[in-house]
Design a protein around this motif. Structure first.
Motif, PDB file in Angstrom:
ATOM      1  N   GLU A 180      21.274 -68.253  20.497  1.00 14.82           N
ATOM      2  CA  GLU A 180      22.583 -67.619  20.638  1.00 14.82           C
ATOM      3  C   GLU A 180      22.464 -66.105  20.514  1.00 14.82           C
ATOM      4  O   GLU A 180      23.148 -65.356  21.223  1.00 14.82           O
ATOM      5  CB  GLU A 180      23.549 -68.178  19.595  1.00 14.82           C
ATOM      6  CG  GLU A 180      23.991 -69.582  19.936  1.00 14.82           C
ATOM      7  CD  GLU A 180      24.894 -70.207  18.891  1.00 14.82           C
ATOM      8  OE1 GLU A 180      25.504 -71.224  19.194  1.00 14.82           O
ATOM      9  OE2 GLU A 180      24.990 -69.665  17.761  1.00 14.82           O
ATOM     10  N   ALA A 182      20.012 -64.372  21.453  1.00 18.45           N
ATOM     11  CA  ALA A 182      19.477 -63.870  22.722  1.00 18.45           C
ATOM     12  C   ALA A 182      20.574 -63.809  23.784  1.00 18.45           C
ATOM     13  O   ALA A 182      20.648 -62.855  24.559  1.00 18.45           O
ATOM     14  CB  ALA A 182      18.326 -64.763  23.195  1.00 18.45           C
ATOM     15  N   ARG A 183      21.436 -64.845  23.801  1.00 22.40           N
ATOM     16  CA  ARG A 183      22.585 -64.803  24.708  1.00 22.40           C
ATOM     17  C   ARG A 183      23.422 -63.561  24.405  1.00 22.40           C
ATOM     18  O   ARG A 183      23.840 -62.840  25.298  1.00 22.40           O
ATOM     19  CB  ARG A 183      23.471 -66.045  24.530  1.00 22.40           C
ATOM     20  CG  ARG A 183      22.894 -67.345  25.017  1.00 22.40           C
ATOM     21  CD  ARG A 183      22.728 -67.410  26.515  1.00 22.40           C
ATOM     22  NE  ARG A 183      23.974 -67.422  27.259  1.00 22.40           N
ATOM     23  CZ  ARG A 183      24.677 -68.501  27.565  1.00 22.40           C
ATOM     24  NH1 ARG A 183      24.245 -69.671  27.185  1.00 22.40           N
ATOM     25  NH2 ARG A 183      25.797 -68.415  28.261  1.00 22.40           N
ATOM     26  N   ASP A 184      23.634 -63.356  23.111  1.00 21.28           N
ATOM     27  CA  ASP A 184      24.459 -62.243  22.659  1.00 21.28           C
ATOM     28  C   ASP A 184      23.889 -60.900  23.117  1.00 21.28           C
ATOM     29  O   ASP A 184      24.619 -59.977  23.433  1.00 21.28           O
ATOM     30  CB  ASP A 184      24.541 -62.283  21.132  1.00 21.28           C
ATOM     31  CG  ASP A 184      25.743 -61.524  20.609  1.00 21.28           C
ATOM     32  OD1 ASP A 184      26.844 -61.772  21.106  1.00 21.28           O
ATOM     33  OD2 ASP A 184      25.555 -60.675  19.726  1.00 21.28           O
ATOM     34  N   ALA A 187      20.984 -62.077  27.480  1.00 20.97           N
ATOM     35  CA  ALA A 187      20.092 -62.928  28.256  1.00 20.97           C
ATOM     36  C   ALA A 187      20.845 -64.146  28.767  1.00 20.97           C
ATOM     37  O   ALA A 187      21.587 -64.777  28.023  1.00 20.97           O
ATOM     38  CB  ALA A 187      18.914 -63.370  27.388  1.00 20.97           C
TER      39      ALA A 187
END
Lengths: 284, 353
Positions: A180, A182-184, A187
């Motif tokens: 999460e 990394a999404r933030d 990505a």
């Protein structure tokens, strides 16, 4: 006698206790060692024996004659290169198919997820030879018998379980918050898989890949049933040598040769990921 | 310059409403704490703002722009997780640089920004360290730097200091407050620690079972709780059940006058609003005295079987079993969950002596 210093006394007692050897453990290790090592040792000695007559404990003559004889044969080299090409192809294909699938099993919820997951076990739940014979029938119609890709396909089936179950556990162990985060940071899902999930699960997945490679390299039944007579891998060649020759040494030399790839792979793995996380990969 | 608006948010998991109908405005540069017991839905609200949960109803607006359906990677939010969630296969600098690399910034600029972010959280020169070589507090600082380096419009923190020890927690809390002030970044902070909320927030939002119980400044939240739940949840509070008759409470120890209709009420009194004077005939006896250094906390057994906690000056002396007359300077009256009145009382000590 002078008075005993209480500090040295108390210091000695625990030291003594920890130094007492664990006899049961030692005996078990020894027994296991004998069972595992002795046959290997015998094969290894046979590979270097030129004359070894009963009842002598060691060969009368050592030498490299059978090594030269074996290594001079072109079919040995062909089999070695074929085995390596097969194992690499199968392992790569398996990783390509199984790792994304394992990630999906670990992270996503879709209809039929559990049934599909268990189906990967199914190929291992029945006697393998029966399954192979049935598949051989199908392959015969498809013209895959005695071809490289036919053997690749059959060996792929054997790796599925290892390459699904172990990576699923590995992906499940990756902290969801890491993905999460990394999404933030911007990505997309595929980038997260590539940059975070995969490296985090890498030591465990590497263990699975290694097991698949070694397992494929030594796989015999499928290679023999589907591959014969054109495709002759190292283990298949070894079996023909042992079956057709009275001289034991040919088989022994091939057997020792066969240890090499798995030994290199194991050493490589230990260096790469360290024994601790490597053991963790096997679920120890 | 960023404003966050939550409009009638609703979220259900498996047909259970976790968030019912929540609306909230967070002003530019404001630090708002979402406070509530576990299961109150505070983390869910934060995760919806970050894009990790999709609300079933309502909308989320950042600077007036609807981001309700925007995936997390495209939202102008930066999140700090409780578990810090640093990527252990990268160095400290690698963690901070990850988002910048994704944005395709030139190398030199990334280097500068990483340095700057690490300096901001007091970790200059730690860039080449591995994540697991850092202490818990340092790891959380890296996580904050990682979130801030992308210059998000909204900073989200999900109980970031919960796993740290008391001292470190207080220090990081102050540092975070300073950084937040300096950058003027709009911040949403989730915590279940009321001391953290009181120390950090411009405004506190108390959540209870997915609904807002009260929104107020820390000062108002503590001194003027609007519901019995907030009164009991923030700080410590004595609740004394009694009846109101003709505008006067019938409690044997606390006679409170208030324009309240007859019926059962609860008197809510803060420990620091209580004074204990030596007396006889009250039936209230000291049960235990705990010395906290800065103050004494005195447990008093009441004749009706209840118990009071009173905060007394450290110079005071009380014996276990000693009879005392409690007096309250400030009382709030609750009926059910609603507050009826707030009364500043004169002391009734003389009656008992």
């Amino acid at each position: 006698m002078t008075a005993i210093d209480p500090t040295t006394l108390s210091a000695e007692v625990p030291v003594h206790r920890t130094k007492r050897p664990d006899w049961l453990g030692l005996a078990l290790a020894l027994a296991l060692g004998i069972v595992v090592v002795i046959p290997l040792l015998v094969v290894a000695i046979w590979a270097f024996a030129e004359v070894w007559r009963y009842p002598s404990l060691l060969p009368q003559e050592f030498g490299f004659r059978f090594w030269q004889a074996t290594l001079a044969r072109p079919d040995v080299w062909n089999a070695m290169s074929l085995s390596l090409r097969l194992s690499i192809t199968v392992t790569l294909l398996s990783a390509l198919i199984c790792l994304p699938a394992a990630y999906a099993f670990a992270r996503m919820d879709f209809p039929g997820r559990n049934v599909l997951f268990l189906s990967f076990l199914a190929s291992h739940a029945f006697p393998k030879f029966g399954l192979l014979v049935a598949i051989a029938g199908i392959f015969l119609n498809l013209g895959l018998i005695s071809t490289f890709w036919g053997v690749v396909l059959i060996q792929l089936v054997g790796t599925l379980m290892m390459m699904i179950w172990i990576p699923v556990a590995a992906f499940q162990n990756v902290d969801r918050a890491m993905e999460e985060a990394a999404r933030d940071a911007g990505a997309g899902p595929i980038r997260v898989f590539w940059s975070v999930s995969l490296p985090q699960a890498a030591p465990t997945i590497f263990a699975a890949v290694l097991l698949s490679f070694v397992g494929t390299f030594y796989e015999t039944e499928g290679a023999w049933l589907i591959g014969a007579p054109e495709i002759r891998t190292m283990p298949v060649l070894m079996i023909t040598y042992i079956n057709n020759q009275i001289v034991v040494q040919y088989g022994a030399v091939l057997s020792v040769l066969l240890w090499v790839p798995s030994f290199i792979a194991l050493m490589f793995t230990r260096r790469l990921v360290g024994s601790g996380s490597f053991a963790k990969g096997f679920g120890v | 310059m960023a404003q966050l608006t939550l409009k009638n948010l609703g979220k259900s998991f498996d047909d259970t409403d976790v968030i019912r109908d929540l609306s909230l405005d967070v002003a530019d540069g404001e630090l708002v704490c979402l406070l509530g017991p576990s299961g109150s839905g505070k983390s869910t609200v934060l995760r919806m703002v970050g894009g990790f949960e999709t609300p079933n109803r309502g909308a989320i607006l950042i600077d007036g722009e609807d981001v309700t359906r925007v995936p997390p990677e495209k939202r102008p939010t930066g999140m700090v997780f409780q578990s810090h969630a640093l990527w252990s296969h990268m160095s400290v600098a690698g963690n901070v640089a990850f988002g910048l690399k994704l944005r395709g910034l030139p190398k030199a600029q990334i280097l500068d920004k990483v340095q700057e972010a690490l300096a901001l959280v007091g970790l200059e020169g730690y860039g080449e360290r591995r994540v697991w070589q850092l202490s818990g507090g340092q790891q959380q600082r890296v996580a904050i730097a990682r979130a801030l380096v992308l210059e998000p419009k909204i900073l989200l923190l999900d109980e970031p200091f919960a796993s740290l020890d008391q001292h470190l927690r207080e220090r990081l809390r102050e540092e975070l407050r300073d950084i937040q002030r300096r950058l003027g970044i709009t911040t949403l902070f989730v915590t279940h620690g009321q001391d953290e909320a009181l120390a950090l927030a411009d405004r506190i939002v108390v959540l209870r079972s997915g609904e807002i119980e009260q929104v107020a400044s820390p000062d108002r939240m503590y001194r003027a709780p609007q519901t019995r739940f907030v009164a009991g949840f923030i700080g410590s509070m004595n609740f004394l059940p009694c009846d109101m008759r003709g505008g006067v409470s019938d409690h044997p120890l606390f006679t409170v006058r208030a324009a309240v209709s007859d019926g059962p009420v609860e008197l809510a009194i803060r420990p620091e609003a209580l004074t204990l004077l030596p007396a006889s005939g009250t039936g209230a006896r000291v049960h235990r005295v705990t010395d906290y250094g800065t103050h004494l906390l005195v447990d008093v057994d009441l004749p009706d079987g209840g118990r009071l906690k009173a905060m007394c000056p450290p110079s005071a002396r009380y014996e276990t079993g000693q009879e005392v007359a409690p007096g309250a300077s400030h009382v709030a009256l609750f009926r059910g969950d609603a507050k009826l009145a707030e009364v500043t009382v004169e002391r009734r000590v003389a009656d008992h002596v």
